[in-house]
Write a protein that holds these residues in place. Structure first.
Motif, PDB file in Angstrom:
ATOM      1  N   GLN A   1      19.245   2.279  14.924  1.00 26.70           N
ATOM      2  CA  GLN A   1      18.704   2.925  13.735  1.00 26.70           C
ATOM      3  C   GLN A   1      19.214   4.355  13.607  1.00 26.70           C
ATOM      4  N   LEU A   2      19.291   5.065  14.730  1.00 28.47           N
ATOM      5  CA  LEU A   2      19.817   6.437  14.712  1.00 28.47           C
ATOM      6  C   LEU A   2      21.281   6.447  14.310  1.00 28.47           C
ATOM      7  N   SER A   3      22.045   5.489  14.795  1.00 28.75           N
ATOM      8  CA  SER A   3      23.460   5.455  14.437  1.00 28.75           C
ATOM      9  C   SER A   3      23.643   5.179  12.950  1.00 28.75           C
ATOM     10  N   ALA A   4      22.827   4.295  12.390  1.00 28.51           N
ATOM     11  CA  ALA A   4      22.939   4.002  10.958  1.00 28.51           C
ATOM     12  C   ALA A   4      22.544   5.216  10.119  1.00 28.51           C
ATOM     13  N   ALA A   5      21.462   5.876  10.503  1.00 26.45           N
ATOM     14  CA  ALA A   5      21.018   7.047   9.747  1.00 26.45           C
ATOM     15  C   ALA A   5      22.031   8.187   9.834  1.00 26.45           C
ATOM     16  N   SER A   6      22.549   8.439  11.019  1.00 22.02           N
ATOM     17  CA  SER A   6      23.513   9.534  11.162  1.00 22.02           C
ATOM     18  C   SER A   6      24.851   9.191  10.507  1.00 22.02           C
ATOM     19  N   LEU A   7      25.204   7.912  10.447  1.00 24.25           N
ATOM     20  CA  LEU A   7      26.416   7.514   9.737  1.00 24.25           C
ATOM     21  C   LEU A   7      26.271   7.792   8.244  1.00 24.25           C
ATOM     22  N   ILE A   8      25.140   7.453   7.682  1.00 21.80           N
ATOM     23  CA  ILE A   8      24.905   7.715   6.261  1.00 21.80           C
ATOM     24  C   ILE A   8      24.914   9.213   5.980  1.00 21.80           C
ATOM     25  N   LEU A   9      24.251   9.990   6.822  1.00 22.55           N
ATOM     26  CA  LEU A   9      24.231  11.441   6.629  1.00 22.55           C
ATOM     27  C   LEU A   9      25.617  12.058   6.805  1.00 22.55           C
ATOM     28  N   SER A  10      26.420  11.522   7.713  1.00 27.74           N
ATOM     29  CA  SER A  10      27.774  12.066   7.886  1.00 27.74           C
ATOM     30  C   SER A  10      28.640  11.763   6.671  1.00 27.74           C
ATOM     31  N   TRP A  11      28.461  10.587   6.065  1.00 28.59           N
ATOM     32  CA  TRP A  11      29.219  10.257   4.853  1.00 28.59           C
ATOM     33  C   TRP A  11      28.799  11.159   3.691  1.00 28.59           C
ATOM     34  N   ILE A  12      27.518  11.454   3.589  1.00 21.07           N
ATOM     35  CA  ILE A  12      27.040  12.328   2.511  1.00 21.07           C
ATOM     36  C   ILE A  12      27.594  13.735   2.688  1.00 21.07           C
ATOM     37  N   THR A  13      27.500  14.271   3.915  1.00 18.78           N
ATOM     38  CA  THR A  13      28.030  15.623   4.131  1.00 18.78           C
ATOM     39  C   THR A  13      29.541  15.663   3.972  1.00 18.78           C
ATOM     40  N   LEU A  14      30.225  14.579   4.339  1.00 13.71           N
ATOM     41  CA  LEU A  14      31.672  14.523   4.117  1.00 13.71           C
ATOM     42  C   LEU A  14      31.982  14.574   2.627  1.00 13.71           C
ATOM     43  N   ALA A  15      31.295  13.755   1.838  1.00 10.87           N
ATOM     44  CA  ALA A  15      31.569  13.702   0.401  1.00 10.87           C
ATOM     45  C   ALA A  15      31.325  15.049  -0.273  1.00 10.87           C
ATOM     46  N   VAL A  16      30.202  15.670   0.022  1.00  7.81           N
ATOM     47  CA  VAL A  16      29.878  16.942  -0.619  1.00  7.81           C
ATOM     48  C   VAL A  16      30.772  18.062  -0.082  1.00  7.81           C
ATOM     49  N   GLY A  17      30.909  18.158   1.233  1.00  8.55           N
ATOM     50  CA  GLY A  17      31.720  19.226   1.825  1.00  8.55           C
ATOM     51  C   GLY A  17      33.182  19.121   1.447  1.00  8.55           C
ATOM     52  N   PHE A  18      33.739  17.916   1.506  1.00  4.76           N
ATOM     53  CA  PHE A  18      35.138  17.711   1.149  1.00  4.76           C
ATOM     54  C   PHE A  18      35.373  18.044  -0.326  1.00  4.76           C
ATOM     55  N   SER A  19      34.446  17.611  -1.184  1.00  4.29           N
ATOM     56  CA  SER A  19      34.573  17.905  -2.613  1.00  4.29           C
ATOM     57  C   SER A  19      34.543  19.409  -2.882  1.00  4.29           C
TER      58      SER A  19
END
Length: 174
Positions: free
Chosen positions: A92-110
């Protein structure tokens, strides 16, 4: 041959994200050094080639850190809500942190790309004020590093637990 590369991967991903964050903040500083004229929310300013290079380098490092963390972390997926509720805490922690890493990647990269592109023009630009885009993107790189490390460590723990043979418990006195 090294059997446990987890510390090396975590250190390299964290280092890339920290360097990307610092480059994003340095790009903002370089952008603020060029002359600009601001009237309310409209701003006219000259582009900064230094800010362009630093912002682009930060975006590339952020993307590389994300790719390395995801490729080496493996795939921890859920196909239904029932799978999620039955999963272990590591999964569950891996799934949650994967989703949060994708969100921060999308916003930060943009933000980093938008800030770099606003400094790539060869002529003076006028428009809405885009202040602090590069520094916010740089700060998100630090959060991305934390989420990627949490994902990598929990994904590896999940994979290790799945590959571990189930130990049968013998009843007492048998």
């Amino acid at each position: 041959m090294v059997k446990n590369i987890t510390p090396l991967v975590c250190l390299s991903v964290l280092l890339m994200d920290v360097v990307a964050g610092i480059l994003g903040i340095q790009a903002e500083i370089a952008q603020n050094k060029v002359k600009h004229l601001k009237v309310w929310i409209l701003e006219c300013r000259d582009p900064s080639y230094q800010a362009f290079k630093l912002g682009l380098a930060a975006a590339v490092l952020l993307a590389v850190a994300h790719i390395i963390g995801n490729l080496l972390g493996g795939c921890i997926c859920f196909w239904s809500r029932e799978d999620y509720t039955k999963a272990t805490a590591n999964r569950q922690l891996s799934a949650a942190s994967l989703i949060l890493s994708w969100i921060t990647l999308a916003v930060g990269f943009s933000l980093l790309i938008a800030g770099a592109l606003s400094n790539s023009k060869s002529r003076k630009s006028c428009g809405l004020s885009h202040r602090r885009i590069l520094s916010i993107g740089g700060i998100l790189c630090f959060f991305h590093g934390l989420f990627m490390i949490a994902y990598y460590v929990s994904a590896k723990a999940t994979i290790r637990d799945q590959n571990r043979p189930q130990q049968k418990q013998n009843p007492a006195g048998a």
